[in-house]
Motif scaffolding. Structure first.
Motif, short mmCIF file in Angstrom:
data_model
loop_
_atom_site.label_atom_id
_atom_site.label_comp_id
_atom_site.label_asym_id
_atom_site.label_seq_id
_atom_site.Cartn_x
_atom_site.Cartn_y
_atom_site.Cartn_z
N TYR A 125 11.42 33.12 -8.10
CA TYR A 125 10.11 33.78 -7.98
C TYR A 125 9.99 34.75 -9.16
N PRO A 126 9.44 34.29 -10.29
CA PRO A 126 9.33 35.19 -11.46
C PRO A 126 8.43 36.38 -11.15
N THR A 127 8.86 37.58 -11.53
CA THR A 127 8.04 38.78 -11.35
C THR A 127 8.12 39.60 -12.65
N GLY A 128 7.33 40.65 -12.71
CA GLY A 128 7.36 41.53 -13.88
C GLY A 128 8.37 42.65 -13.74
N ASP A 129 9.22 42.61 -12.67
CA ASP A 129 10.20 43.67 -12.47
C ASP A 129 11.20 43.73 -13.63
N GLU A 130 11.78 44.92 -13.83
CA GLU A 130 12.78 45.04 -14.90
C GLU A 130 14.15 44.61 -14.41
N PHE A 131 14.31 44.55 -13.09
CA PHE A 131 15.61 44.14 -12.55
C PHE A 131 15.55 42.69 -12.08
N LEU A 132 16.75 42.09 -12.09
CA LEU A 132 16.88 40.73 -11.56
C LEU A 132 17.46 40.85 -10.16
N GLU A 133 16.83 40.23 -9.19
CA GLU A 133 17.34 40.31 -7.81
C GLU A 133 17.82 38.92 -7.39
N ILE A 134 19.06 38.88 -6.93
CA ILE A 134 19.65 37.60 -6.51
C ILE A 134 20.10 37.73 -5.06
N THR A 135 19.63 36.82 -4.22
CA THR A 135 20.04 36.77 -2.81
C THR A 135 20.71 35.44 -2.56
N VAL A 136 21.84 35.48 -1.85
CA VAL A 136 22.49 34.23 -1.48
C VAL A 136 22.45 34.05 0.03
N LEU A 137 22.19 32.82 0.44
CA LEU A 137 22.19 32.44 1.86
C LEU A 137 23.14 31.25 2.00
N PRO A 138 24.40 31.50 2.37
CA PRO A 138 25.30 30.36 2.61
C PRO A 138 24.91 29.71 3.94
N LYS A 139 24.85 28.39 3.95
CA LYS A 139 24.37 27.70 5.16
C LYS A 139 25.39 26.65 5.61
N GLY A 140 25.95 26.84 6.79
CA GLY A 140 26.89 25.88 7.36
C GLY A 140 26.15 24.66 7.88
N ALA A 141 26.89 23.54 7.98
CA ALA A 141 26.23 22.29 8.36
C ALA A 141 25.84 22.25 9.82
N GLY A 142 26.63 22.89 10.69
CA GLY A 142 26.35 22.82 12.13
C GLY A 142 24.95 23.27 12.46
N SER A 143 24.51 24.35 11.83
CA SER A 143 23.16 24.83 12.10
C SER A 143 22.13 24.15 11.20
N GLU A 144 22.51 23.88 9.94
CA GLU A 144 21.55 23.25 9.02
C GLU A 144 21.13 21.86 9.53
N ASN A 145 22.09 21.16 10.17
CA ASN A 145 21.79 19.80 10.64
C ASN A 145 20.74 19.77 11.76
N MET A 146 20.44 20.91 12.33
CA MET A 146 19.45 20.98 13.41
C MET A 146 18.04 21.23 12.89
#
Ligand code: SF4
Length: 289
Positions: A125-146
């Motif tokens: 999501y490109p923005t004009g902010d001066e900082f770079l924000e990185i979020t990680v969401l690790p997703k296990g298969a047991g829940s992702e498969n649903m």
């Protein structure tokens, strides 16, 4: 942005995400344990909390399935960021370590690094902010498969939406390792609805939806789902979900897409802001970096 700094930040983000749960998730699990009327459910929640506590002390993953990795990146994005994120994921896989989960869909050959075509999945999501924000969401298969998508007839309206969400959770039963957090995407196109359902999981528990009507809907759905009695790990009890998070977008007048993405009790996420002077601030969601 310096590539090495992004890579180093990604390694730390993954370490934070997989070895400790965000405070809002721990509080919700503790609250659930204190309210449970079922002894089996209380013992399941106590075991989960003991496990989370031990993982934090020993700095090891809270679950053996360390997932596949979705990254959300905002700020002054450029093409080199993805390479740094991939380097960080490969390093984290070796150093933490993370379970190498990423395989070719047909040959099932494992890349060994959690990096391959399409993964990690990086959403910009490109923005004009001066900082770079990185979020990680690790997703296990047991829940992702649903994960589930319905292209409902618009005439189904709010009742159809509620029924689809409820049916998805009931059908999933104990397989997504409840208590879960239910991410919901309503509207948009089919792929946007699915993407919103996962992104909805980034909002911490306890933080209301910006739309008060959606907060009411989230609370009503949480209550209704918890009445199903599926309970922690599907063994019965009052706590099937810790919360419901909804994102919406406008859609075609002839469409009503609804997507559900379930997140298991191991509701892992972490965020960092990298400033141009090299400072890095860590948090547990884009709402509190
Ligand atoms: S669904 Fe979640 S808690 Fe269950 S095995 Fe997978 S990552 Fe672990």
């Amino acid at each position: 942005m310096v590539a090495d700094l992004i890579e180093e930040t990604v390694v730390q983000l993954l370490r934070d995400a997989v070895t400790t749960l965000p405070p809002d998730v721990i509080e919700a699990l503790q609250y659930a344990e204190s309210c449970e009327t079922s002894e089996v459910a209380r013992s399941q929640l106590r075991t989960i909390l003991d496990n989370v506590d031990a993982a934090g002390r020993l700095s090891v993953p809270v679950c053996q399935d360390t997932g596949v990795h979705v990254f959300y990146v905002t700020g002054p994005v450029d093409a080199s960021i993805e390479e740094s994120i991939c380097m960080g994921v490969a390093r984290a896989t070796e150093e933490i370590p993370l379970r190498p989960n990423v395989v070719h869909p047909l040959t099932r050959e494992n890349s060994g690094t959690n990096v391959a075509i399409g993964l990690p999945h990086v959403i910009y999501y490109p923005t004009g902010d001066e900082f770079l924000e990185i979020t990680v969401l690790p997703k296990g298969a047991g829940s992702e498969n649903m994960t589930s998508l319905a292209m409902l007839p618009p005439s189904d309206g709010i009742n159809g939406i509620k029924q689809f969400i409820l049916d998805t959770v009931v059908e999933a039963g104990g397989r997504p390792c409840p208590p879960t957090i239910v991410g919901v995407g309503i509207g948009g196109t089919s792929e946007l609805a699915v993407s919103m359902a996962k992104e909805a999981l980034l909002r911490p528990l306890g933080l209301p939806n910006l739309d008060p009507e959606l907060t009411i809907l989230e609370n009503n759905l949480t209550e209704a789902i918890n009445l199903t009695g599926i309970g922690p790990m599907g063994l019965g009890g009052d706590t099937t979900v810790l919360g419901v998070r909804i994102c919406t977008a406008y859609c075609h007048t002839a469409s009503l897409p609804v997507a559900v993405n379930l997140q298991c009790w191991a509701a892992r996420r972490a965020t960092a802001r990298i400033y141009s002077d090299g400072r890095v601030r860590f948090g547990r969601s884009p709402f509190d970096p």
